[in-house]
Design a protein around this motif. Structure first.
Motif, PDB file in Angstrom:
ATOM      1  N   PRO A  51       4.565  -6.785  68.532  1.00  0.00           N
ATOM      2  CA  PRO A  51       5.715  -5.960  68.124  1.00  0.00           C
ATOM      3  C   PRO A  51       6.934  -6.783  67.741  1.00  0.00           C
ATOM      4  O   PRO A  51       7.682  -6.413  66.838  1.00  0.00           O
ATOM      5  N   ARG A  52       7.096  -7.920  68.411  1.00  0.00           N
ATOM      6  CA  ARG A  52       8.279  -8.741  68.133  1.00  0.00           C
ATOM      7  C   ARG A  52       8.288  -9.225  66.681  1.00  0.00           C
ATOM      8  O   ARG A  52       9.310  -9.232  66.021  1.00  0.00           O
ATOM      9  N   VAL A  53       7.127  -9.592  66.193  1.00  0.00           N
ATOM     10  CA  VAL A  53       7.017 -10.070  64.810  1.00  0.00           C
ATOM     11  C   VAL A  53       7.384  -8.940  63.849  1.00  0.00           C
ATOM     12  O   VAL A  53       8.134  -9.127  62.881  1.00  0.00           O
ATOM     13  N   PHE A  54       6.906  -7.726  64.150  1.00  0.00           N
ATOM     14  CA  PHE A  54       7.202  -6.576  63.282  1.00  0.00           C
ATOM     15  C   PHE A  54       8.691  -6.226  63.345  1.00  0.00           C
ATOM     16  O   PHE A  54       9.290  -5.866  62.337  1.00  0.00           O
ATOM     17  N   LEU A  55       9.278  -6.347  64.541  1.00  0.00           N
ATOM     18  CA  LEU A  55      10.716  -6.054  64.658  1.00  0.00           C
ATOM     19  C   LEU A  55      11.525  -7.075  63.866  1.00  0.00           C
ATOM     20  O   LEU A  55      12.448  -6.720  63.135  1.00  0.00           O
ATOM     21  N   GLN A  56      11.156  -8.343  64.012  1.00  0.00           N
ATOM     22  CA  GLN A  56      11.913  -9.392  63.313  1.00  0.00           C
ATOM     23  C   GLN A  56      11.854  -9.236  61.802  1.00  0.00           C
ATOM     24  O   GLN A  56      12.790  -9.552  61.097  1.00  0.00           O
ATOM     25  N   ASN A  57      10.725  -8.739  61.331  1.00  0.00           N
ATOM     26  CA  ASN A  57      10.557  -8.588  59.878  1.00  0.00           C
ATOM     27  C   ASN A  57      10.949  -7.182  59.401  1.00  0.00           C
ATOM     28  O   ASN A  57      10.651  -6.807  58.277  1.00  0.00           O
ATOM     29  N   SER A  58      11.605  -6.399  60.251  1.00  0.00           N
ATOM     30  CA  SER A  58      11.947  -4.986  59.949  1.00  0.00           C
ATOM     31  C   SER A  58      10.737  -4.270  59.359  1.00  0.00           C
ATOM     32  O   SER A  58      10.824  -3.609  58.332  1.00  0.00           O
ATOM     33  N   ASP A  59       9.601  -4.404  60.045  1.00  0.00           N
ATOM     34  CA  ASP A  59       8.340  -3.905  59.496  1.00  0.00           C
ATOM     35  C   ASP A  59       7.692  -2.875  60.429  1.00  0.00           C
ATOM     36  O   ASP A  59       6.465  -2.836  60.569  1.00  0.00           O
ATOM     37  N   SER A  60       8.548  -2.058  61.049  1.00  0.00           N
ATOM     38  CA  SER A  60       8.029  -1.088  62.025  1.00  0.00           C
ATOM     39  C   SER A  60       6.990  -0.153  61.398  1.00  0.00           C
ATOM     40  O   SER A  60       6.051   0.281  62.061  1.00  0.00           O
ATOM     41  N   TYR A  61       7.159   0.163  60.104  1.00  0.00           N
ATOM     42  CA  TYR A  61       6.215   1.083  59.455  1.00  0.00           C
ATOM     43  C   TYR A  61       4.783   0.555  59.571  1.00  0.00           C
ATOM     44  O   TYR A  61       3.869   1.285  59.939  1.00  0.00           O
ATOM     45  N   HIS A  62       4.603  -0.734  59.291  1.00  0.00           N
ATOM     46  CA  HIS A  62       3.241  -1.276  59.323  1.00  0.00           C
ATOM     47  C   HIS A  62       2.725  -1.456  60.743  1.00  0.00           C
ATOM     48  O   HIS A  62       1.512  -1.411  60.981  1.00  0.00           O
ATOM     49  N   PHE A  63       3.644  -1.624  61.706  1.00  0.00           N
ATOM     50  CA  PHE A  63       3.197  -1.657  63.102  1.00  0.00           C
ATOM     51  C   PHE A  63       2.520  -0.328  63.438  1.00  0.00           C
ATOM     52  O   PHE A  63       1.392  -0.282  63.935  1.00  0.00           O
ATOM     53  N   PHE A  64       3.233   0.776  63.142  1.00  0.00           N
ATOM     54  CA  PHE A  64       2.694   2.091  63.523  1.00  0.00           C
ATOM     55  C   PHE A  64       1.487   2.479  62.672  1.00  0.00           C
ATOM     56  O   PHE A  64       0.635   3.239  63.118  1.00  0.00           O
ATOM     57  N   GLN A  65       1.422   1.937  61.482  1.00  0.00           N
ATOM     58  CA  GLN A  65       0.247   2.197  60.652  1.00  0.00           C
ATOM     59  C   GLN A  65      -1.004   1.645  61.358  1.00  0.00           C
ATOM     60  O   GLN A  65      -2.063   2.245  61.315  1.00  0.00           O
ATOM     61  N   GLN A  66      -0.812   0.518  62.041  1.00  0.00           N
ATOM     62  CA  GLN A  66      -1.959  -0.093  62.718  1.00  0.00           C
ATOM     63  C   GLN A  66      -2.159   0.448  64.130  1.00  0.00           C
ATOM     64  O   GLN A  66      -3.280   0.668  64.562  1.00  0.00           O
ATOM     65  N   ALA A  67      -1.036   0.659  64.841  1.00  0.00           N
ATOM     66  CA  ALA A  67      -1.162   1.064  66.253  1.00  0.00           C
ATOM     67  C   ALA A  67      -1.220   2.576  66.431  1.00  0.00           C
ATOM     68  O   ALA A  67      -1.530   3.063  67.514  1.00  0.00           O
ATOM     69  N   GLY A  68      -0.899   3.328  65.390  1.00  0.00           N
ATOM     70  CA  GLY A  68      -0.826   4.790  65.508  1.00  0.00           C
ATOM     71  C   GLY A  68       0.533   5.208  66.048  1.00  0.00           C
ATOM     72  O   GLY A  68       1.269   4.391  66.618  1.00  0.00           O
ATOM     73  N   GLY A  69       0.883   6.474  65.848  1.00  0.00           N
ATOM     74  CA  GLY A  69       2.150   6.969  66.406  1.00  0.00           C
ATOM     75  C   GLY A  69       3.130   7.472  65.361  1.00  0.00           C
ATOM     76  O   GLY A  69       4.201   7.970  65.712  1.00  0.00           O
ATOM     77  N   HIS A  70       2.763   7.354  64.076  1.00  0.00           N
ATOM     78  CA  HIS A  70       3.674   7.868  63.050  1.00  0.00           C
ATOM     79  C   HIS A  70       3.872   9.377  63.192  1.00  0.00           C
ATOM     80  O   HIS A  70       2.927  10.109  63.469  1.00  0.00           O
ATOM     81  N   ILE A  71       5.092   9.831  62.953  1.00  0.00           N
ATOM     82  CA  ILE A  71       5.365  11.270  62.829  1.00  0.00           C
ATOM     83  C   ILE A  71       5.531  11.537  61.339  1.00  0.00           C
ATOM     84  O   ILE A  71       6.440  10.999  60.709  1.00  0.00           O
ATOM     85  N   ILE A  72       4.622  12.323  60.788  1.00  0.00           N
ATOM     86  CA  ILE A  72       4.683  12.608  59.350  1.00  0.00           C
ATOM     87  C   ILE A  72       4.903  14.117  59.175  1.00  0.00           C
ATOM     88  O   ILE A  72       4.068  14.923  59.590  1.00  0.00           O
ATOM     89  N   THR A  73       6.005  14.467  58.585  1.00  0.00           N
ATOM     90  CA  THR A  73       6.300  15.892  58.380  1.00  0.00           C
ATOM     91  C   THR A  73       6.405  16.225  56.886  1.00  0.00           C
ATOM     92  O   THR A  73       6.433  17.391  56.518  1.00  0.00           O
ATOM     93  N   GLY A  74       6.548  15.229  56.056  1.00  0.00           N
ATOM     94  CA  GLY A  74       6.951  15.465  54.670  1.00  0.00           C
ATOM     95  C   GLY A  74       8.431  15.792  54.688  1.00  0.00           C
ATOM     96  O   GLY A  74       9.014  15.964  55.787  1.00  0.00           O
TER      97      GLY A  74
END
Ligand SMILES: Nc1ncnc2c1ncn2[C@@H]1O[C@H](COP(=O)(O)OP(=O)(O)OP(=O)(O)O)[C@@H](O)[C@H]1O
Ligand SMILES: O=C(O)[C@H](O)CO
Length: 450
Positions: free
Chosen positions: A397-420
């Protein structure tokens, strides 16, 4: 619990849908139009115009059209791509957000053309919601759309809060900072506003097009200096601000100015209203529920500390019943790296590294507009499993936070809230659900993030 947290969030969004809010505020009985409790006899007016801008503008306008019908002379709506709707009496432009584009420029010109046509015998209903600062795209003489786009990108990514960002925007525009009202004067103007700003400040929401501006060129310049933008901001924009500082360009109209004499501004919905809707749902689930605040703001790490501290306090004070804590507001994230994400996903990811992995805590962070940053997710939900999944998948997670890449973290780990896109917008919500309460706090071993 992830599902329940999501349902609580969705109930909050449901309670601030534009149609509902407009129905509550605009009523018509024959010739009498009631807006926010004030009566306007329609026969008194020569023309009735509607001007709308923001992420909720299309649905606000549609409902207003349904109520006013053929009494409407005309009007224009500027909203974000994908937020359009069919309108009968009003024209609509879909435009770029968060980065302004040429369509926004065209749509804003059309709004201003109508504003210029209006006169003393006319009624103008303005429908304003968050996102309008970017959607109402205009720029000072001597600068270009590219300058505006670049300036906007720098402002939203530098870590400045919305009051600061909009102090600059208002001083690079002919529509923001009370200047739409200036163009409309002396028409009778009623502005219904859906707030996406903490404290519901009328001079900040959508850069306050119909309200006296409390900020100055000096404030705008202070933001440039505070975030060290002097070398990256487009030089023609800097020149404009400098000219304003020396008085070569007139200030925006301030509160008390006579041009606001015929203007009424009303907040018709806000984050608190959404939190109340969420709270009713949580009660229905049998949770002990508490709205902690609708004023989360500041750097996401401080916001996270506040949330964690509140969780700890509730853990100590509560009995066996599951607890739901609700927070609203808008944290800021200084974007670094070239990843993809938004402030809600970023905050959720950061929180996942801090929650006690032995406890049943679920935290959902999401934007009520359904779009977190430039991603297709509204936000993300995390719990004591999140880091365990990350460890299993060998993602840090630290690498994703440092790269402002939270979207791809959740894409891999699950947990996205998608509502449109929800076509409404009252900032962000954090839903915390706590079960099996124990005292003490321990972050997941080995992934402490500072
Ligand atoms: N990669 C990223 N990681 C974290 N946050 C990001 C990232 N990219 C953009 N952001 C944040 O997203 C925000 C802009 O996105 P968004 O459209 O959700 O904002 P908004 O506040 O809803 O827009 P508006 O205020 O105009 O309605 C900015 O505050 C920016 O800091
Ligand atoms: O448009 C804007 O300025 C933001 O959404 C705040 O209202």
């Amino acid at each position: 619990m992830r599902k329940k947290a999501e349902e609580i969030f969705l109930a909050g969004v449901e309670s601030v849908l534009p149609e509902k809010l407009i129905q509550r505020q605009i009523k018509r009985d024959g010739d009498i139009l009631q807006i926010a409790g004030k009566s306007y006899p329609l026969s008194r007016f020569r023309h009735i115009y509607v001007l709308a801008a923001g992420k909720a503008a299309a649905l606000m306008a549609k409902e207003t059209e349904r109520i006013l019908g053929d009494k409407i002379t005309g009007g224009h709506v500027v909203t974000k791509y994908g937020h359009e709707t069919n309108l009968k009496y009003l024209k609509l432009t879909e435009a770029g957000h968060p980065i302004p584009d040429a369509e926004g420029v065209k749509g804003t010109r059309k709004m201003l053309d109508i504003a210029r046509q209006s006169g003393e015998e006319d009624l103008v209903v303005c429908l304003i919601s968050g996102g309008a600062s970017a959607l109402m795209a205009d720029f000072p003489e001597g600068t270009t759309l590219d300058d505006l786009r670049h300036a906007n990108e720098l402002l939203v990514k530098c870590g400045a809060d919305i009051t600061e960002i909009n102090a600059v925007r208002k001083h690079l525009s002919n529509v923001k900072g009370g200047q739409l009202a200036k163009t409309l004067y002396p028409a009778t103007t009623v502005c219904l506003i859906l707030s996406d700003v903490t404290g519901d400040r009328l001079d900040v929401i959508a850069s306050g097009p119909t309200f006296g501006d409390t900020s100055t060129f000096a404030d705008a310049w202070a933001v440039i200096e505070k975030y060290s933008l002097e070398n990256s901001f487009p030089p023609p924009m800097l020149n404009h601000l400098k000219k304003g500082l020396t008085g070569l360009i007139p200030e925006t109209p301030k509160p008390g100015n006579a041009i606001f004499r015929n203007v009424q501004n009303y907040i018709i919905g806000n984050n608190l209203l959404a939190l109340e809707g969420a709270s009713r749902k949580a009660h229905g689930f049998g949770f002990k529920t508490h709205i902690v605040t609708d004023k989360l703001k500041g750097d996401y790490t401080n916001v996270a500390d506040f949330i964690l501290k509140t969780i700890e306090n509730y853990q100590q004070a509560s009995g066996k019943k599951p607890v739901c804590l609700l927070f609203g507001g808008e944290p800021t994230v200084k974007v670094s790296g070239n990843g993809s994400g938004g402030r809600n996903q970023h905050l959720a990811l950061y929180l996942s590294t801090k929650i006690d992995h032995e406890k049943q805590i679920t935290i959902l962070c999401a934007g009520t507009d359904g779009t977190d940053g430039p991603t297709d997710a509204a936000g993300a939900v995390v719990d004591n499993e999140t880091i365990a999944i990350a460890v299993k998948k060998n993602i840090n997670p630290r690498v994703f936070l440092q790269n402002s890449d939270s979207y791809h973290f959740f894409q891999q780990a699950g947990g996205h809230i998608i509502t449109g896109n929800t076509r409404t917008n009252v900032m962000d919500m954090v839903v915390v659900v706590i079960e099996h309460l124990k005292s003490g706090h321990q972050a997941y071993p080995g992934v402490e993030v500072t």
